[in-house]
Design a protein around this motif. Structure first.
Motif, PDB file in Angstrom:
ATOM      1  N   PRO A 165       0.806  -1.228   0.000  1.00  0.00           N
ATOM      2  CA  PRO A 165       0.000   0.000   0.000  1.00  0.00           C
ATOM      3  C   PRO A 165       0.841   1.281   0.000  1.00  0.00           C
ATOM      4  O   PRO A 165       0.420   2.287  -0.530  1.00  0.00           O
ATOM      5  N   CYS A 192      -1.547  -0.422  -4.610  1.00  0.00           N
ATOM      6  CA  CYS A 192      -1.066   0.909  -4.239  1.00  0.00           C
ATOM      7  C   CYS A 192      -1.629   1.933  -5.215  1.00  0.00           C
ATOM      8  O   CYS A 192      -2.217   1.571  -6.230  1.00  0.00           O
ATOM      9  N   ASP A 243       3.563   1.812  -1.656  1.00  0.00           N
ATOM     10  CA  ASP A 243       4.244   2.012  -2.940  1.00  0.00           C
ATOM     11  C   ASP A 243       3.483   3.015  -3.791  1.00  0.00           C
ATOM     12  O   ASP A 243       2.341   3.369  -3.512  1.00  0.00           O
TER      13      ASP A 243
END
Length: 146
Positions: free
Chosen positions: A100, A134, A102
């Motif tokens: 998440p 992400c 990224d």
């Protein structure tokens, strides 16, 4: 920060954007180029294994050209981990940008219905937007550097 690189004008703009963000945030930049044998893996069966090495080398050359020639290199203070991976681009990029925290950066394909219908352009971005864990940022292919 993961950025998809193909050598296209859109991916060069995405790479420029990702370098700037990585510099601002102190993040590691991971330029990723994914490649597949022409015709897919099933078309590869009759060829000797060293032929795939040539395709991997060509993908690596496209990545290095985008970074070193098109952009003039990455600033020394940006940590970079380039990757050349065999596989479908959308799947490879989603696998690299799997947390998440990224950020996945992609170049948008140039507009045009005929071109998109002919080449399937945009399918990588659609796959990433649908499956990434992400945030995904797409950078306009016609963007001009400041």
């Amino acid at each position: 920060m993961v950025v998809g690189v193909s050598g296209s004008p859109g991916s060069v703009h995405a790479l420029r954007f990702a370098i700037e963000r990585a510099h601002e945030l102190g993040a590691t930049l991971m330029p990723v180029i994914a490649w597949q044998p022409p015709g897919g893996d099933s078309a590869m069966r009759p060829y000797p294994a060293h032929v795939a090495d040539g395709w991997a080398d060509a993908a690596e050359a496209r990545l290095l050209t985008a970074v070193n020639v098109d952009l003039g290199g990455v600033p020394e203070d940006v940590r970079t981990e380039p990757h050349v991976v065999r596989g479908r681009p959308g799947r490879v990029l989603v696998a690299f940008a799997d947390r998440p925290g990224d950020l996945l950066v992609l170049g948008e394909p140039r507009p045009g219905r005929l071109r998109r219908a002919w080449s399937g352009a945009g399918s990588v971005a659609r796959h990433c937007l649908a499956h990434a864990a992400c945030p995904v940022v797409t950078v306009n292919a016609d963007a001009r550097p400041e």
